[in-house]
Design a protein around this motif. Structure first.
Motif, PDB file in Angstrom:
ATOM      1  N   ASP A   1     -30.285   0.162  19.997  1.00 17.99           N
ATOM      2  CA  ASP A   1     -29.601  -0.685  20.969  1.00 17.99           C
ATOM      3  C   ASP A   1     -28.143  -0.223  20.983  1.00 17.99           C
ATOM      4  OD1 ASP A   1     -28.166  -2.666  22.313  1.00 17.99           O
ATOM      5  OD2 ASP A   1     -29.523  -4.268  21.690  1.00 17.99           O
TER       6      ASP A   1
ATOM      7  N   THR B   1     -25.699  -5.692  31.130  1.00 17.59           N
ATOM      8  CA  THR B   1     -24.840  -6.840  31.409  1.00 17.59           C
ATOM      9  C   THR B   1     -23.440  -6.608  30.855  1.00 17.59           C
ATOM     10  OG1 THR B   1     -26.814  -8.188  31.043  1.00 17.59           O
ATOM     11  CG2 THR B   1     -24.706  -9.349  31.079  1.00 17.59           C
ATOM     12  N   LYS B   2     -23.343  -5.795  29.803  1.00 15.43           N
ATOM     13  CA  LYS B   2     -22.097  -5.634  29.070  1.00 15.43           C
ATOM     14  C   LYS B   2     -21.273  -4.493  29.690  1.00 15.43           C
ATOM     15  CE  LYS B   2     -24.185  -8.875  26.910  1.00 15.43           C
ATOM     16  NZ  LYS B   2     -25.027  -8.681  25.754  1.00 15.43           N
TER      17      LYS B   2
HETATM   18  C1  LIG Z   1     -26.363  -9.061  25.386  1.00 19.01           C
HETATM   19  C2  LIG Z   1     -27.147  -8.193  24.479  1.00 19.01           C
HETATM   20  C3  LIG Z   1     -28.541  -8.080  24.608  1.00 19.01           C
HETATM   21  C4  LIG Z   1     -29.343  -8.869  25.624  1.00 19.01           C
HETATM   22  O1  LIG Z   1     -29.020  -8.472  26.912  1.00 19.01           O
HETATM   23  P1  LIG Z   1     -29.166  -9.433  28.209  1.00 19.01           P
HETATM   24  O2  LIG Z   1     -28.670  -8.567  29.302  1.00 19.01           O
HETATM   25  O3  LIG Z   1     -28.343 -10.651  27.965  1.00 19.01           O
HETATM   26  O4  LIG Z   1     -30.612  -9.769  28.329  1.00 19.01           O
HETATM   27  C5  LIG Z   1     -29.194  -7.205  23.753  1.00 19.01           C
HETATM   28  N1  LIG Z   1     -28.528  -6.495  22.808  1.00 19.01           N
HETATM   29  C6  LIG Z   1     -27.197  -6.611  22.647  1.00 19.01           C
HETATM   30  C7  LIG Z   1     -26.523  -5.805  21.597  1.00 19.01           C
HETATM   31  C8  LIG Z   1     -26.463  -7.456  23.474  1.00 19.01           C
HETATM   32  O5  LIG Z   1     -25.140  -7.570  23.299  1.00 19.01           O
END
Ligand SMILES: *Cc1c(COP(=O)(O)O)cnc(C)c1O
Length: 424
Positions: A213, A237-238
């Motif tokens: 991840d 999303t980030k």
């Molecule tokens: C936010 C996040 C997720 C989940 O992502 P969503 O877009 O909210 O479903 C997974 N892994 C990490 C490291 C995150 O910061």
């Protein structure tokens, strides 16, 4: 064709130069400089024969011709915006294939469901994102998949120890799932070491896969595929989305590993919609600008915090020194320290809350990687479902505040933090 221009003469073009055009041919869309948003559920076939050919490929009834692409059929299978976005995303990580999703959790869940079988064990770093943890311990066990964690702060020794503790079950480990840097402590897991540990097979002779991840540093500052990881997953999303206005996810890997992931995505219906894909394409044009600005700003902020008398400790990759046990991993695996900082305010939870409540420019919210700076309290917010004793063992304390540094002027962020610390 210009839509796949990757080099000029013998000069390979950089990813940031490709983000405005790669994978898109304006001639297919009335010359529009930007890809339109293809808000359509289905696509017409030119002939019945063409529809038949498209379905043969979609259902794997025959091998694709070398140059043949999957024809447009239905937007749960593919859509022009999704395809262009995915081609652009492969560029950053140097991946063969990409799949985009409507959330990071959709990306992670679809990938794990595609890659795991009943009886498998997932060895994973701790802490992992709360949704991933829930998937590993509450949903996958219903399908006969179990999980075993190792603390990121214990490094490679911890990873090996966890494998040893599994005893005979070690040969059931089918996946090493790594989140690095760990959230919120910024502890690093060594991807090369995970890859070395994965160079074994499961009971039934499958390869153990390393899934990373890469949401926190990637794809600018960490590229796990280049270190031998099999699959990279993102919460887009980030940083990829980067404006706190869209939920999305992505997976990158080889064509071979991607085939079952895309099949699962088609059947589970976790694909990214055209509007989300278009928003992400817009974001990718400024990905390098944003992440570079955020990374530079974070250094000023971290330096300020480290010097402040009311701050006991700052967890920031840019402050690692040669004496630190994770220094070698950092040097090998990270290209820059990114823009995530955790710091401990003197005075525990009460002091951390006073600081958070006093912030003006920096907003009090979870999530990260957006253009605006965000602060939150991991112990009672993002990591609230972890038992307090476990939180402490991972280095998450009541006095800890997590900060995602945005693109504001760094002196303004510092001014806000200074006045908020004065209120403590
Ligand atoms: C936010 C996040 C997720 C989940 O992502 P969503 O877009 O909210 O479903 C997974 N892994 C990490 C490291 C995150 O910061």
């Amino acid at each position: 064709m210009s839509e796949h221009l990757r080099r000029i003469g013998d000069k390979e073009l950089r990813p940031e130069s490709l983000m405005m055009s790669y994978g898109y041919d304006p001639r297919r869309s009335e010359g529009a400089i930007k890809s339109p948003i293809f808000m359509t559920s289905t696509f017409t076939f030119k002939s019945a024969e063409e529809g038949k050919r498209f379905f043969e490929v979609a259902y794997g009834l025959r091998e694709k011709d070398p140059k043949e692409e999957l024809g447009l059929i239905y937007s749960r299978l593919n859509n022009p915006d999704i395809q262009i976005l995915e081609e652009r995303l492969t560029v950053w990580d140097g991946a063969e294939a990409c799949a985009s999703f409507e959330s990071g959790m959709a990306a992670i869940a679809t990938t794990l469901l595609a890659m795991l079988r009943p009886g498998d064990v997932v060895l994973h770093s701790v802490p992992v994102y709360g949704g991933t943890d829930y998937l590993l311990y509450n949903i996958l066990p219903k399908w006969g998949v179990t999980a075993k964690g190792f603390r990121a702060c214990d490094g490679t020794a911890g990873m090996k120890q966890a494998l040893a503790e599994l005893g005979d079950d070690a040969e059931r480990v089918a996946m090493i799932f790594v989140e690095t840097p760990a959230n919120p402590t910024n502890d690093l897991v060594d991807i090369l070491d995970a890859v070395a540990l994965a160079s074994r097979t499961t009971r039934d002779g499958r390869k153990v896969r390393v899934v990373v991840d890469n949401t926190f540093l990637g794809p600018l500052w960490q590229q796990p595929l280049q270190h031998g990881a099999d699959v990279v997953v993102y919460s887009a999303t980030k940083f990829l989305g980067g404006h706190s206005d869209v939920i999305a996810g992505a997976v990158l890997c080889s064509e071979e590993l991607m085939a079952p992931i895309k099949t699962h995505r088609t059947i589970l219906g976790t694909m990214c919609g055209p509007w989300t894909a278009w928003l992400l394409m817009r974001s990718l044009e400024t990905l390098k600008l944003r992440m570079t600005s955020q990374m530079k700003n974070a250094r000023y902020v971290a330096d300020f915090l480290a010097d402040h008398p009311k701050v006991d400790k700052v967890h920031y990759l840019g402050h690692l020194t040669e004496q630190h046990p994770q220094w070698e991993t950092y040097r090998r695996q990270c290209l820059a320290p990114g823009s995530m900082i955790a710091f401990e305010v003197h005075g525990g939870e009460a002091a951390a809350f006073r600081l958070l409540n006093a912030l003006k420019l920096v907003k009090l919210a979870v999530s990260l990687g957006g253009t605006e700076s965000l602060a939150e309290h991991p112990a009672t917010m993002t990591h609230a479902d972890i038992a307090v004793a476990d939180q402490r063992s991972m280095g998450i304390t009541g006095s800890m505040v997590r900060l995602s540094v945005g693109v504001e002027h760094p002196e303004d962020v510092i001014a806000d933090l200074r006045q908020a610390l004065d209120a403590v």
